[in-house]
Design an enzyme around this catalytic site. Structure first.
Site, mmCIF file in Angstrom:
data_model
loop_
_atom_site.group_PDB
_atom_site.id
_atom_site.type_symbol
_atom_site.label_atom_id
_atom_site.label_comp_id
_atom_site.label_asym_id
_atom_site.label_seq_id
_atom_site.Cartn_x
_atom_site.Cartn_y
_atom_site.Cartn_z
ATOM 1 N N SER A 408 7.485 24.474 -51.878
ATOM 2 C CA SER A 408 6.974 25.737 -51.342
ATOM 3 C C SER A 408 7.290 26.889 -52.285
ATOM 4 O O SER A 408 6.534 27.844 -52.384
ATOM 5 C CB SER A 408 7.650 26.074 -50.014
ATOM 6 O OG SER A 408 7.513 25.042 -49.113
ATOM 7 N N HIS A 429 0.578 21.814 -51.658
ATOM 8 C CA HIS A 429 1.456 22.520 -50.728
ATOM 9 C C HIS A 429 0.868 22.472 -49.322
ATOM 10 O O HIS A 429 -0.044 23.221 -48.982
ATOM 11 C CB HIS A 429 1.666 23.973 -51.196
ATOM 12 C CG HIS A 429 2.599 24.725 -50.303
ATOM 13 N ND1 HIS A 429 2.412 26.036 -49.949
ATOM 14 C CD2 HIS A 429 3.718 24.330 -49.660
ATOM 15 C CE1 HIS A 429 3.381 26.406 -49.134
ATOM 16 N NE2 HIS A 429 4.179 25.388 -48.943
ATOM 17 N N GLU A 441 -2.591 24.323 -50.114
ATOM 18 C CA GLU A 441 -2.741 25.019 -51.393
ATOM 19 C C GLU A 441 -2.640 23.960 -52.488
ATOM 20 O O GLU A 441 -1.638 23.243 -52.570
ATOM 21 C CB GLU A 441 -1.641 26.069 -51.560
ATOM 22 C CG GLU A 441 -1.846 27.282 -50.655
ATOM 23 C CD GLU A 441 -0.713 28.296 -50.752
ATOM 24 O OE1 GLU A 441 -0.995 29.492 -50.833
ATOM 25 O OE2 GLU A 441 0.466 27.883 -50.732
ATOM 26 N N ASN A 479 2.825 32.294 -49.362
ATOM 27 C CA ASN A 479 4.188 32.780 -49.173
ATOM 28 C C ASN A 479 4.451 34.052 -49.966
ATOM 29 O O ASN A 479 5.311 34.843 -49.594
ATOM 30 C CB ASN A 479 5.206 31.688 -49.507
ATOM 31 C CG ASN A 479 5.357 30.729 -48.325
ATOM 32 O OD1 ASN A 479 5.118 31.100 -47.173
ATOM 33 N ND2 ASN A 479 5.731 29.487 -48.605
#
Ligand code: 3HC
Length: 657
Positions: A408, A429, A441, A479
């Site tokens: 991540s 991801h 992702e 993120n």
């Protein structure tokens, strides 16, 4: 048999006195102006030729008709309109039958409804997905569907936008028969020749139990999250029972046009087209993906289990790897239990679960991965752990196997560089739980080979995921934006907003949960550990809010510890005076006099923080398009789809929330 071309995309041929009209407008036979003109010409032809006893309408390829042409929305209208075409079909003097060969969606379903009979092929599917585009059916769907299947089922179908298969359509009375035989529709025409035609619009809406209607409406509205279209759809279906067809159609059309021109509909159209272009990188044009049938998954914790389940359901073989025999047994049990849960909730049949389990192996020996086409690591997010693993895998897997990291926050370029073949390393991801969350992702690392990227994208799509390509940056697209958004929320809390106010503002905007509630759900300790790691390199001039650190220092790690931004010790989420005091103390320590924040200011600032970070990601080449960023925020972070995503909001409504 003679063939006639009625327009570029509509042709017909007469066989045994039946004019079979085929709509051929790839890719989905959307009802463009050319299709509408062709259908009218076909009906004119059938009316003018005495030898034609009736008309069959069908679609070429896999689709019957995918609906109105969404690309025409917002452009000047070109006649004839779809309601005009549909009226002509319904009032036609000879029988018109729909032979539904594939998906009949939106306007496609409305064409079928206006026909005098409907025969579904085995691959037929029916749906009115208009509410997913922020609109209501605009060519009679809300008035004709309840006449055929009753108001309760019509509210469910139109209000949810869900698609049903031929079998369910038959049970509901939406179709007259299921058959693959092209002669069936023609036979129906001959059977109809003597009797008066059954015109859907002339049928009285069946009387339904008012409580059942109310319950169906309530179910739709409960999921609407403040959107206009579902409530309008329910209203129009109910109206069908109260007014004549003409008035119902007039109200429906006016509502359709008003909603079609709304911001909500524009936002949902943006999402529709963004989804279709996601993962279609220009640089991958013509590059064939590698074959992926056997997938290794290292680590069968929560994330590995979710990935394994999604991969098994997609039909691949899975080899899970754990460090010990005991952990392998437990991993297999976790995967089996997750599959069982899907069976219990009706998402999966018992037969598919059994087939999945037959394709699953969980070993305590990484050498089992020698057979894998792709290995995904889902181990602890630590650079040393991951690089050592990839170095080891390098010596085990086939030279053409792909290695994917599910990190991540770590730098996948560093993980790739530790291997002998960085070109075969890619990031995948997933979001937790990976068998449920739609977003992946796909991280295009510095050395990732083109066919490796193409293969990772094809694999994610095979899993039914929405794949968004992204470059390497801390936190990738999602993120990184989340971090910026979270900081902005904390700035406002330090300046005077209460966490519960921020959450309420976000929920009123359409997020299922506010950011502080989400943080409590996810747990506060991982972000705390990251902040501590970053402390040494943080810009000392940058604003840093310490409130979350104070919460963690007090052992408040979120929901699982009973306390976080809120108190959960009674089972419910409640505002905790201890947190209020802790925030007040943090403000006082900085000499900040708290001020009031309106909902508009809170949402406006959070949207701006997301969009600003999104613009930076575009400028850095990490994200390929604003649409991709919007998809990440909608599918990974609860951003309301009917608002279009932070980039869409920034482009279209400026700072307005
Ligand atoms: N209008 C215009 N283009 C459409 C379209 C439509 N209704 N439906 C799909 N397309 C385009 C897509 O944009 C995509 O284009 P691209 O290749 O340039 O990217 C292409 O068709 C293929 O689409 P998919 O990738 O989605 O193909 P699939 O085979 O996976 O799915 C489908 C086919 C199930 C038909 C799916 O495309 C779909 O759900 N389409 C939308 C259906 C819909 O919402 N219909 C209602 C429209 S509104 C309406 O009918 C109003 C009426 O009541 C008046």
């Amino acid at each position: 048999m003679s063939a006639t071309r009625f327009s570029e995309s509509v042709t017909g041929s007469i066989k045994d006195s039946v004019l079979v009209v085929t709509i051929d407008n790839p890719p989905v036979n959307a009802i463009s102006a050319d299709v509408r003109q062709g259908l009218i010409a076909a009906l004119d032809h059938a009316a003018a030729h005495g030898m034609v006893a009736g008309v069959v309408i069908t679609g070429a390829g896999r689709t019957f008709v995918g609906g109105a042409d969404i690309k025409e929305f917002g452009k000047p209208p070109v006649g004839p309109t779809l309601p005009e075409v549909i009226d002509r079909i319904e009032s036609f003097s000879k029988p018109v039958i729909a032979a539904i060969n594939g998906a009949a969606l939106g306007g496609g379903c409305e064409i079928a409804l206006a026909c005098h009979g409907r025969i579904a092929g085995e691959k037929a599917a029916f749906g009115m997905p208009e509410v997913k585009l922020g609109i209501v059916p605009g060519a009679g769907g809300t008035q004709r569907l309840p006449r055929l299947i009753g108001p309760v089922a019509a509210i469910d179908l139109i209000g949810s936008g869900r698609t049903i298969r031929a079998e369910e359509a038959l049970a509901l009375g939406l179709v007259d028969g299921v058959s693959e035989d092209p002669a069936t529709a023609a036979a129906l025409i001959r059977a109809m020749a003597a009797a008066p035609l059954r015109r859907t619009g002339m049928i009285a809406v069946p009387v339904a139990d008012p409580l059942a209607v109310e319950a169906a409406a309530k179910k739709v509205l409960a999921k609407a999250r403040g959107q206009a279209a579902p409530a309008e759809a329910v209203r129009l279906v109910r109206l069908a029972g109260d007014v004549d067809l003409k008035s119902g159609l007039a109200d429906e059309r006016a509502t359709f046009i008003r909603l079609r021109d709304s911001q909500e509909a524009a936002a949902l159209r943006h999402v529709f087209f963004a989804e279709r272009s996601a993962g279609k990188a220009d640089k991958l044009e013509g590059i064939a993906p590698r074959k992926i049938e056997t997938v290794g998954i290292v680590g069968t914790g929560l994330m590995g289990t979710g990935i394994a389940v999604a991969t098994l359901i997609a039909g691949c073989r899975v080899i899970g790897v754990e460090q010990t025999a005991d952990a392998a047994v437990k991993g297999r049990e976790r995967i089996a239990a997750t599959l069982d849960k899907s069976v219990q909730s009706g998402r999966l049949s018992a037969a598919v679960r059994d087939a999945c389990l037959a394709r699953l192996e969980v070993a305590a020996d990484a050498n089992a991965l020698a057979a894998a086409d792709l290995v995904i690591e889902a181990v602890f997010d630590d650079l040393t752990v991951k690089t050592e693993l990839f170095q080891r895998l390098d010596g085990i897997v086939r030279p053409d196997a792909i290695l994917a990291t599910n990190t991540s926050y770590l730098d996948p370029d560093l993980i790739a560089a530790a291997t002998a073949r960085p070109d075969r390393v890619v990031g995948l991801h997933f979001f937790s739980p990976a068998n449920i969350m739609r977003l992946v992702e796909v991280v295009d690392c510095k050395a990732t080979a083109r066919d490796v990227l193409a293969s990772a994208l094809a694999f994610a799509k095979r899993l039914g995921k929405l794949a968004v390509v992204c470059g390497v940056t801390e936190g990738f697209i999602g993120n990184r934006i989340y971090s910026a958004y979270r900081s902005e929320a904390e700035y406002m809390v330090e300046d005077g907003a209460q966490p519960e106010q921020v959450d309420a503002a976000l929920e009123a905007y359409g997020f299922p949960m506010g950011i502080f509630t989400v943080n409590d759900m996810a747990g506060l300790e991982i972000a705390w550990a990251r902040r501590k790691r970053q402390a040494a390199t943080r810009d000392p001039g940058a604003r840093y809010v310490e409130i979350a650190d104070r919460l963690c220092e007090a052992g408040r790690f979120g929901r699982k510890t009973g306390k976080g931004w809120y108190d959960y010790s009674t089972g419910d989420k409640v505002v905790d005076p201890e947190v209020t005091a802790l925030i007040a103390a943090a403000r006082a320590a900085r000499g900040i006099a708290p001020r009031n924040f309106s909902r508009e200011e809170i949402v406006g600032r959070l949207l701006k923080a997301m969009a600003d970070e999104g613009k930076a990601l575009l400028a850095e080449g990490i994200a390929a398009s604003a649409g991709d960023i919007d998809l990440v925020m909608i599918n990974g972070y609860g951003f309301p789809a009917h608002k279009g995503g932070p980039m869409f909001v920034a482009e279209t409504v400026g700072k307005a929330a």
